[in-house]
Design an enzyme around this catalytic site. Structure first.
Site, PDB file in Angstrom:
ATOM      1  N   LYS A  28     -13.898  -0.598   5.082  1.00  0.00           N
ATOM      2  CA  LYS A  28     -14.416  -1.344   3.944  1.00  0.00           C
ATOM      3  C   LYS A  28     -15.545  -2.287   4.334  1.00  0.00           C
ATOM      4  CE  LYS A  28     -10.639   0.326   1.933  1.00  0.00           C
ATOM      5  NZ  LYS A  28      -9.707   1.268   2.596  1.00  0.00           N
ATOM      6  N   TRP A  33       0.855  -1.199   0.000  1.00  0.00           N
ATOM      7  CA  TRP A  33       0.000   0.000   0.000  1.00  0.00           C
ATOM      8  C   TRP A  33       0.887   1.245   0.000  1.00  0.00           C
ATOM      9  CZ3 TRP A  33      -1.907   2.682   4.891  1.00  0.00           C
ATOM     10  CH2 TRP A  33      -2.836   3.685   4.584  1.00  0.00           C
ATOM     11  N   ASP A  36      -1.569  -5.875   9.031  1.00  0.00           N
ATOM     12  CA  ASP A  36      -2.462  -4.811   8.580  1.00  0.00           C
ATOM     13  C   ASP A  36      -3.711  -5.516   8.061  1.00  0.00           C
ATOM     14  OD1 ASP A  36      -3.811  -2.706   7.506  1.00  0.00           O
ATOM     15  OD2 ASP A  36      -2.170  -1.961   6.272  1.00  0.00           O
TER      16      ASP A  36
END
Length: 396
Positions: free
Chosen positions: A246, A130, A211
């Site tokens: 999300k 990311w 993560d």
């Protein structure tokens, strides 16, 4: 004083969104930012979130500050989501959780903890990863290193190279792992590979940092925690940064969590006291509303079941777009094999498009993709699929 300050470069993802917003072309497509969209191209509020908010509106009695770590109910709900309802790390009180402002906030707390308490530790980050990972840990003053993850030629995970690189890590180093739906590749380790990675970290005395931003978007809410739970069985210590942007659609609420697992209850309490000191100096205490929504849903049997179906609906739609994308590209005469897109998980995929091709898509077709070639599959719809694939066919 300020006239001496240089203009900072635009963020590779959020800066692209600004460009997209300023584009006056009507038929524009944004596959840059990681936000789920439904078939109408909208980012909906989940039905369970609306129901939870109605309950909160009715029952809420105060807007007073939360404690530094947030509510105990939220912490326990997060722990059960990560490790399972009957997890031993929970029953033995080896785990502590603090609410954080989003997954990024949780990562920043982790970075500060590593810098202050694990002096000299280096953090190993996947290549690619990311776009914000390196920035977050560099800002905390931590030395970063990369481990191999992706083979651009085969469009697949390079696990042997990953193991070779991580074998170079020193005791006390931190390894950043994507819990599921690896961003940007969409490729995750298998159960056997998670097992091998967990044993490597345990044997070499490395600290795993997960993560975990997309739980439920690969195979299922429980299934996606497999890697983390394998690590919990092998490693005495680990850290987790969770995000509920999300899977609960709570993007603007900034709902995240920092979780710490230690070898004993006593050690977890001591280590967590330092986490609370860090939080106090960074943002003092967390926002309440988003975490209250998550807590309400996870602690209600009916809402939890309905939420699971909503996550499945999002997951299934993304997978449908993956299949349709590969099929439509083929129909548009693209010779390159994009079937790998169908085999990947989650919101993102590494398309293999070059920076030049990405620029041509933006300038000539109003199709916005991150410069690395990462595409947000969640931004595809049946309506924009044909113009998207025609644009890609034109620049291939």
């Amino acid at each position: 004083m300020f006239e001496k300050i240089a203009l900072a470069p635009a963020d590779p993802i959020l800066g692209l969104t600004e460009e997209f917003k300023n584009d006056t072309r009507s038929e524009k497509i944004n596959l840059g930012v990681g936000i789920y969209k439904n078939e109408a191209g909208e980012t909906p509020i989940l039905a369970t979130v609306k129901k939870a908010e109605a309950i909160l509106l009715s029952d809420e009695k105060t807007k007073s500050y939360l404690t530094i770590q947030g509510t105990a109910e939220y912490g326990l709900a997060v722990q059960k989501l990560l490790f399972g309802d009957d997890a031993k790390v929970i029953s033995t009180k080896r785990v502590q959780t603090a609410q954080a402002p989003g997954g990024t906030g949780a990562l920043r707390v982790a970075g500060e903890f590593i810098k202050r308490q694990l002096s000299g530790s280096k953090i190993w980050i996947s290549n690619p990863t990311w776009a914000n990972h390196v920035g977050v840990f560099t800002a905390a003053g931590i030395q970063t290193a990369q481990y191999s993850y992706y083979n651009a030629e085969t469009k697949s995970k390079d696990f042997s190279a990953m193991i070779t690189d991580l074998d170079k890590a020193q005791p006390g180093d931190v390894v950043l792992l994507h819990g599921c739906c690896h961003n940007p590749t969409g490729i995750d380790p298998t159960a056997a590979e998670w097992e091998q990675l967990a044993k490597l970290c345990a044997d070499k005395e490395l600290l795993p940092l997960f993560d975990f931003a997309y739980q439920g978007f690969a195979k299922g809410v429980e299934e996606d925690a497999e890697g983390l739970r394998i690590f919990a069985a092998h490693c005495k210590e680990l850290l987790v940064a969770s995000s509920f942007s999300k899977n609960f659609g709570l993007y603007s609420e900034r709902v995240g969590a920092f979780t710490l697992v230690a070898e004993s209850s006593e050690t977890s309490i001591a280590a967590f006291s330092q986490i609370k000191t860090i939080i106090r100096s960074m943002y003092s205490n967390p926002p309440a509303h988003g975490a209250a929504i998550v807590t309400q849903i996870l602690n209600s049997e009916l809402l939890r079941a309905e939420w699971g179906l909503e996550v499945k609906e999002m997951r299934d739609r993304i997978q449908e777009m993956r299949t349709l994308f590969a099929q439509t590209l083929k129909e548009q005469g693209v010779d390159a094999d994009f079937s790998f897109i169908e085999r990947q998980n989650g919101m993102f995929s590494f398309s293999g498009l070059s920076k030049e091709q990405v620029n041509r898509l933006k300038n000539g077709f109003a199709i916005y993709i991150v410069g690395s070639g990462r595409i947000s599959v969640a931004g595809m719809t049946k309506n924009n699929m044909l113009p998207l694939c025609k644009g890609i066919a034109a620049v291939m």
